[in-house]
Write an enzyme that holds these catalytic residues in place. Structure first.
Site, short mmCIF file in Angstrom:
data_model
loop_
_atom_site.label_atom_id
_atom_site.label_comp_id
_atom_site.label_asym_id
_atom_site.label_seq_id
_atom_site.Cartn_x
_atom_site.Cartn_y
_atom_site.Cartn_z
N HIS A 274 0.86 -1.18 0.00
CA HIS A 274 0.00 0.00 0.00
C HIS A 274 0.89 1.23 0.00
O HIS A 274 1.67 1.45 0.93
CB HIS A 274 -0.92 0.01 1.22
N CYS A 275 0.77 2.04 -1.04
CA CYS A 275 1.62 3.21 -1.19
C CYS A 275 0.85 4.44 -0.70
O CYS A 275 -0.20 4.79 -1.25
CB CYS A 275 2.03 3.39 -2.66
N VAL A 276 1.38 5.09 0.33
CA VAL A 276 0.71 6.28 0.87
C VAL A 276 0.83 7.46 -0.08
O VAL A 276 0.01 8.39 -0.03
CB VAL A 276 1.30 6.64 2.25
N ASN A 279 -2.06 7.01 -2.20
CA ASN A 279 -3.26 6.69 -1.42
C ASN A 279 -4.01 5.51 -2.02
O ASN A 279 -5.24 5.52 -2.11
CB ASN A 279 -4.18 7.91 -1.31
N SER A 280 -3.27 4.49 -2.41
CA SER A 280 -3.88 3.32 -3.01
C SER A 280 -2.88 2.17 -2.94
O SER A 280 -1.69 2.37 -2.65
CB SER A 280 -4.26 3.58 -4.46
#
Length: 423
Positions: A274-276, A279-280
């Protein structure tokens, strides 16, 4: 009380551009942003009287402010996430302060990454969703481009071809990011295992909005009987595999290499992480476009930093100018460009490290999630101080691994399927 009930009864009427349905279910208007602020009035009254606040009063105040912070829209006022605002204000302020003196520049350029990392660990520990990092990334990109056009180009050291290349790089980065945000590829329930479907008009807060794709939230009640009722050995083995890959949250049997994201609240095909910053999640459908986003951003950033440093320090090489640029703080415009070059270099260094890890994982045909699980279970080989994690499960040769990666998005399910959760 009469006004509130009347607003509630009129909810079925079409909303104008400045009206919205508040968190209590009542019909409200943006012009009434300072009206009926019981929570805020009570908190201020207790603060003025030096009395202790009630339990949860501050959280209710924040929820009220977040609910009333909206912008006009065609079908009703849209809510603005509070986490979008801090980068829009703090980043320009910090960069302009850092351009006043080189000591201030050292303090600010050290404090900003520390605060961002601190906020990352806080939100990551709570497994909460936030738009802060996406807002920071996009605003940094556009603000650096704005300063490049307004501060560097007028100096006369950048020609039209070079400025066009930077503009094209920014455009390609944004386009690839939009493609990445379309979705990582979600694990959908199979029609054969569906018993019935229940539709909710309001989605739960812990489910990714991209998963719904504008549709109403659907909960599919699974029929566990049928495919798993096997008596032979193959059926027993298949049932064992399904139980091992069964997600207790989404209530769906995950295919191999799929995983459940606790932040998005859904299961992702070939979940990497999950890549902040977007945001996905990064999964089977958007992993390639995610790498292209990183490549376009890094190339644009490196080229822009090179042009900026050659403009403010024309008599030195790029690496030397980044470390030592005499008399750059005598003119505020040059100092601001130099500070932005340093800020861009810090961001570029972090994303370059991320890109290198991604390229290594793709070459070994391993996802970041699989690497973490393998290291936790001590079933993987670690080389080069942890940069290379080889699980030995899916890896073939170098060309086969990259061929599988480049073609895996075609195997993802069609995007026209209606989103739903399996219960």
């Amino acid at each position: 009380m009469t006004k509130r009930s009347r607003r509630t009864l009129d909810q079925d009427d079409p909303l104008c551009c400045c009206e919205y349905i508040d968190r209590h279910g009542g019909r409200s208007h943006m012009a009434a942003c300072c009206c009926d602020c019981e929570d805020l009035d009570d908190a201020c009254d207790r603060w003025m009287k030096k009395e202790p606040q009630n339990t949860g009063s501050l959280s209710r105040v924040v929820a009220t402010i977040s609910d009333r912070l909206r912008v006009p829209w065609i079908s009703g006022a849209h809510q603005v996430d509070l986490s979008l605002i801090p980068p829009l204000i703090l980043l320009p302020v910090f960069l302009h302060i850092a351009a006043l003196h080189y000591l201030l520049g050292i303090v600010v350029l050290t404090a900003v990454p520390v605060m961002v990392l601190w906020y990352y660990f806080v939100t990551h520990r709570k497994k909460g969703r936030t738009l802060f990092f996406l807002s920071l990334a996009l605003f940094s990109l556009f603000y650096m481009f704005y300063l490049f056009i307004t501060e560097v180009v007028p100096r006369g050291d950048v020609n039209h071809l070079q400025s066009g290349a930077v503009t094209a790089g920014v455009a390609l980065t944004v386009i690839s990011l939009i493609i990445t945000k379309r979705g990582p590829g979600y694990v959908r329930p199979r029609p054969s295992g569906t018993h019935s479907t229940v539709t909710y008009h309001k989605p739960p807060p812990d489910v990714d909005a991209d998963y719904l794709n504008g549709e109403r939230h659907q909960v599919v009640i699974a029929n566990h009987a049928g495919p798993t009722e096997q008596t032979d050995e193959s059926g027993t083995a298949q049932e064992s595999v399904q139980r091992r890959n069964f997600c207790t949250v989404c209530k769906v049997v995950r295919p191999p290499r799929a995983g459940h994201c606790r932040i998005c609240g859904v299961c992702i095909l070939r979940l990497d992480h999950h890549c902040v910053w977007i945001n996905s999640c990064v999964g089977q459908a958007n992993h390639l476009s995610f790498l292209l986003t990183l490549v376009f951003f890094l190339l644009t950033s490196l080229y822009g930093i090179n042009l900026v440093l050659r403009s403010v320090c024309p008599h030195q090489s790029v690496l030397t100018a980044l470390l030592y640029c005499p008399d750059v703080y005598r003119q505020y415009s040059s100092a601001l460009c130099f500070t932005c070059a340093w800020y861009s270099s810090i961001v570029t260094g972090g994303l370059l490290h991320l890109l290198i890890l991604q390229l290594i994982n793709v070459s070994c045909n391993v996802t970041e999630r699989e690497a973490r699980l393998a290291l936790r279970e001590k079933s993987a080989r670690s080389r080069l101080w942890g940069l290379i994690i080889d699980t030995g499960v899916y890896s073939q040769d170098f060309c086969s691994n990259w061929t599988e990666f480049l073609t895996m998005s075609k195997a993802s399910e069609p995007s026209n399927n209606k989103p739903s959760d399996l219960v």
